[in-house]
Design an enzyme around this catalytic site. Structure first.
Site, PDB file in Angstrom:
ATOM      1  N   ASN A  71      49.909  40.983  46.104  1.00 31.01           N
ATOM      2  CA  ASN A  71      48.788  41.193  44.881  1.00 31.01           C
ATOM      3  C   ASN A  71      47.969  42.171  45.256  1.00 31.01           C
ATOM      4  O   ASN A  71      47.625  42.580  46.434  1.00 31.01           O
ATOM      5  CB  ASN A  71      48.125  39.955  45.058  1.00 31.01           C
ATOM      6  CG  ASN A  71      47.025  39.381  43.883  1.00 31.01           C
ATOM      7  OD1 ASN A  71      47.420  39.744  42.676  1.00 31.01           O
ATOM      8  ND2 ASN A  71      45.860  39.062  44.123  1.00 31.01           N
ATOM      9  N   ASP A  83      39.414  40.371  34.732  1.00 21.51           N
ATOM     10  CA  ASP A  83      37.957  40.234  34.069  1.00 21.51           C
ATOM     11  C   ASP A  83      37.854  41.654  33.659  1.00 21.51           C
ATOM     12  O   ASP A  83      38.563  42.601  34.195  1.00 21.51           O
ATOM     13  CB  ASP A  83      36.992  39.699  34.773  1.00 21.51           C
ATOM     14  CG  ASP A  83      37.018  40.341  36.456  1.00 21.51           C
ATOM     15  OD1 ASP A  83      37.310  41.345  36.458  1.00 21.51           O
ATOM     16  OD2 ASP A  83      36.228  39.346  37.395  1.00 21.51           O
ATOM     17  N   GLU A 102      46.038  42.922  48.701  1.00 23.35           N
ATOM     18  CA  GLU A 102      45.326  44.234  48.802  1.00 23.35           C
ATOM     19  C   GLU A 102      45.780  45.280  50.127  1.00 23.35           C
ATOM     20  O   GLU A 102      45.074  45.587  50.715  1.00 23.35           O
ATOM     21  CB  GLU A 102      44.095  43.917  48.978  1.00 23.35           C
ATOM     22  CG  GLU A 102      43.433  43.239  47.768  1.00 23.35           C
ATOM     23  CD  GLU A 102      41.983  43.019  47.454  1.00 23.35           C
ATOM     24  OE1 GLU A 102      41.303  43.144  48.654  1.00 23.35           O
ATOM     25  OE2 GLU A 102      41.415  42.487  46.516  1.00 23.35           O
ATOM     26  N   HIS A 154      40.870  43.699  37.682  1.00 17.79           N
ATOM     27  CA  HIS A 154      39.452  43.778  37.655  1.00 17.79           C
ATOM     28  C   HIS A 154      39.211  45.193  36.644  1.00 17.79           C
ATOM     29  O   HIS A 154      38.988  46.000  37.460  1.00 17.79           O
ATOM     30  CB  HIS A 154      38.833  43.529  38.898  1.00 17.79           C
ATOM     31  CG  HIS A 154      39.229  42.419  39.554  1.00 17.79           C
ATOM     32  ND1 HIS A 154      38.432  41.149  39.003  1.00 17.79           N
ATOM     33  CD2 HIS A 154      39.747  42.115  40.882  1.00 17.79           C
ATOM     34  CE1 HIS A 154      39.165  40.221  39.915  1.00 17.79           C
ATOM     35  NE2 HIS A 154      39.847  40.558  40.909  1.00 17.79           N
ATOM     36  N   GLU A 204      44.128  38.162  38.214  1.00 15.15           N
ATOM     37  CA  GLU A 204      42.515  37.973  38.287  1.00 15.15           C
ATOM     38  C   GLU A 204      41.813  38.970  37.461  1.00 15.15           C
ATOM     39  O   GLU A 204      40.649  39.254  37.449  1.00 15.15           O
ATOM     40  CB  GLU A 204      42.155  38.663  39.745  1.00 15.15           C
ATOM     41  CG  GLU A 204      43.134  37.943  40.968  1.00 15.15           C
ATOM     42  CD  GLU A 204      42.296  38.644  42.399  1.00 15.15           C
ATOM     43  OE1 GLU A 204      41.364  38.880  42.235  1.00 15.15           O
ATOM     44  OE2 GLU A 204      43.165  38.179  43.119  1.00 15.15           O
TER      45      GLU A 204
HETATM   46  C1  XIL Z   1      36.293  37.043  45.281  1.00 15.12           C
HETATM   47  C2  XIL Z   1      35.751  35.648  44.894  1.00 15.12           C
HETATM   48  O1  XIL Z   1      35.668  35.429  43.366  1.00 15.12           O
HETATM   49  C3  XIL Z   1      34.111  35.613  45.108  1.00 15.12           C
HETATM   50  O2  XIL Z   1      33.439  34.522  45.059  1.00 15.12           O
HETATM   51  C4  XIL Z   1      34.043  36.116  46.931  1.00 15.12           C
HETATM   52  O3  XIL Z   1      32.833  36.135  47.060  1.00 15.12           O
HETATM   53  C5  XIL Z   1      34.557  37.437  47.121  1.00 15.12           C
HETATM   54  O4  XIL Z   1      35.993  37.374  46.632  1.00 15.12           O
HETATM   55  N1  XIL Z   1      40.125  40.264  44.814  1.00 15.12           N
HETATM   56  C6  XIL Z   1      40.700  39.137  45.203  1.00 15.12           C
HETATM   57  C7  XIL Z   1      39.669  38.105  45.119  1.00 15.12           C
HETATM   58  O5  XIL Z   1      41.729  38.912  45.625  1.00 15.12           O
HETATM   59  O6  XIL Z   1      40.104  37.031  46.173  1.00 15.12           O
HETATM   60  C8  XIL Z   1      38.296  38.251  45.262  1.00 15.12           C
HETATM   61  O7  XIL Z   1      37.487  36.849  44.939  1.00 15.12           O
HETATM   62  C9  XIL Z   1      38.130  39.284  44.038  1.00 15.12           C
HETATM   63  C10 XIL Z   1      38.803  40.469  44.273  1.00 15.12           C
END
Ligand code: XIL
Length: 448
Positions: free
Chosen positions: A197, A263, A156, A233, A261
């Site tokens: 990422n 979802d 990020e 996300h 990641e």
């Molecule tokens: C999230 C986890 O899933 C949670 O359990 C934690 O509280 C916060 O982080 N981007 C990322 C991940 O790169 O590491 C994050 O994971 C979600 C957003």
């Protein structure tokens, strides 16, 4: 003109009956990992180490060929106080993956979040910060040398407008902290694929273009960069239309792309219609990766709604993953199956259930449609979907007691939250307003 009784009866007699309901088993045949392997792709999930037993462990091992520790490898997890390390969960996940012939994506080394407070509260000179970062990378990457397939080295780094995020690393070391981190990671494990990422970089936009320019410049300088992670996300209804094009432009730079990641969250409560749309969107995202050779695969950020970060982070939203809280596969799971080239075999509709379409009212260019779903004694449904294809250009408008969508001539209507159940010997109905010109023939409806 109202259809005559005989027209209606003919229409009813011509009904085809087929049921689509999600099987309750928690593994499909073949599992996702076999489908993905046949396509040369990764299908991964983020996991929580303490949950890797029982059904959760069975699904994590049986369905996925890559794992990402959801939190276990973050700096705040592995070095909560300076010089005191806790590798228990990270080691456990790596061992689990090796026992189940899975690859591991290390996540993540250099980030602005989930850092230990001793690090973020400290006052460091640039030289000290550089040493801290390099030593951390050497230690953590070195610990798993030869055992991890990939690392999210930098997480990020960008703001939404494409400028660099002001972090402890950027503020102390300048933008070159990224090149330094990648170089340190390569030295610590030459075999691991090294990624940057980020989120909101799935479509073509200012942020993904900044990432694109960075990767291009790093490659030109000979900095070790192997891949780009698109977190994905996503929000239901907002899958970027430029996803595949964006994956392709990174691939054309000569780096791998992974969806890291995934979802797709929705406003709760979920409904049959939202879950059906989510299935379509999971299918579309995975297909975009399958379509690009250098897209290595897709990782979901938790495979079950009971292990998802969404409800905590986005209050009121959830149902973002492919399995429900009870480990039953959701429609989204079958979206992944179809995108990976699998076929979804739906159990047949109970023989006693059928749907009937009628036009109780019609005027110059409008009409009211009605569909009744009935089950004879001994048969029942817990959810339903009715589909048909209009034969003469008709168009569905507002619907009640169902959610209807029309694409071209194809209409699909799913039950509302309150009328999914059709009891033995009972029926439910929904209606809609439609438009027509010329003629308004009755379509053949399919119950599914
Ligand atoms: C999230 C986890 O899933 C949670 O359990 C934690 O509280 C916060 O982080 N981007 C990322 C991940 O790169 O590491 C994050 O994971 C979600 C957003």
């Amino acid at each position: 003109m109202r259809p005559s009784l005989s027209t209606l009866l003919t229409g009813i007699a011509a009904l085809a009956a087929l049921l689509v309901t999600a099987p309750t088993a928690h593994a499909a045949d073949p599992p996702l990992r076999d489908l993905a392997a046949a396509k040369g792709k990764a299908i991964g999930t983020a996991v929580t180490g303490s949950k890797l037993t029982g059904t959760y462990g069975d699904i994590a091992a049986g369905e996925f060929n890559w794992l990402t520790p959801g939190n276990a490898m973050k700096w705040g997890s592995v070095e909560p106080t300076r010089g005191n390390f806790n590798w228990t969960e990270a080691d456990q996940i790596v061992a689990f993956a090796e026992a189940h012939d899975q690859d591991v994506r290390g996540h993540t080394l250099v980030w602005h979040s989930q850092n230990p407070s001793w690090l973020t509260n400290g006052t460091w000179t640039p030289a000290q910060l550089g040493t801290l970062m390099n030593d951390h990378i050497a230690l953590e990457v070195g610990r798993y040398k030869g055992r991890l397939a990939a690392w999210d080295v930098v997480n990020e780094p960008f703001n939404e407008d494409g400028t660099y995020r002001q972090t402890v690393w950027y503020n102390g070391l300048g933008a070159d902290y990224i090149a330094q981190a990648l170089t340190a990671a390569r030295a610590a494990d030459p075999a691991a694929r090294l990624y940057i990422n980020d989120y909101n970089v799935e479509g073509v936009n200012a942020k993904s273009t900044a990432l694109y320019n960075l990767v291009r410049d790093l490659k030109a300088r000979g900095v070790p960069i192997d891949g780009v992670g698109l977190q994905a996300h996503l929000i239901l209804g907002q899958v970027p239309s430029t996803l595949q094009q964006n994956i392709q432009r990174f691939a054309d730079l000569g780096v791998d792309v992974a969806i890291t990641e995934l979802d797709i969250r929705m406003q709760l409560p979920s409904t049959a219609a939202k879950l059906a749309q989510q299935r379509t969107e999971y299918d579309a995202v995975v297909k975009a990766c399958v379509a690009v050779t250098r897209c290595t695969g897709v990782t979901v950020w938790g495979f079950t709604d009971s292990d998802s970060w969404i409800p905590d982070t986005f209050p009121g939203q959830g149902a973002a993953t492919p399995y429900d809280e009870n480990y039953a596969p959701k429609p989204a799971y079958y979206g992944i199956v179809t995108a990976l080239g699998g076929t979804v075999t739906e159990p047949p509709v109970p023989a006693g259930c059928s749907a009937a379409y009628s036009v109780p009212n019609q005027w110059n260019t409008g009409f009211t449609g009605n569909v009744t779903i009935s089950c004879a004694a001994g048969s029942s449904l817990s959810s339903w979907r009715v589909t048909w294809t209009f034969g003469a250009g008709q168009q569905v408008g507002q619907a009640w007691n169902a959610t209807c969508t029309q694409t071209g001539a194809a209409v699909s209507c799913a039950n509302a939250s309150w009328n999914g159940g059709v009891p033995s010997g009972g029926s439910v109905s929904f209606g809609f307003n439609g438009t027509w010109t010329g003629s308004n023939p009755l379509p053949t409806v399919t119950l599914g």
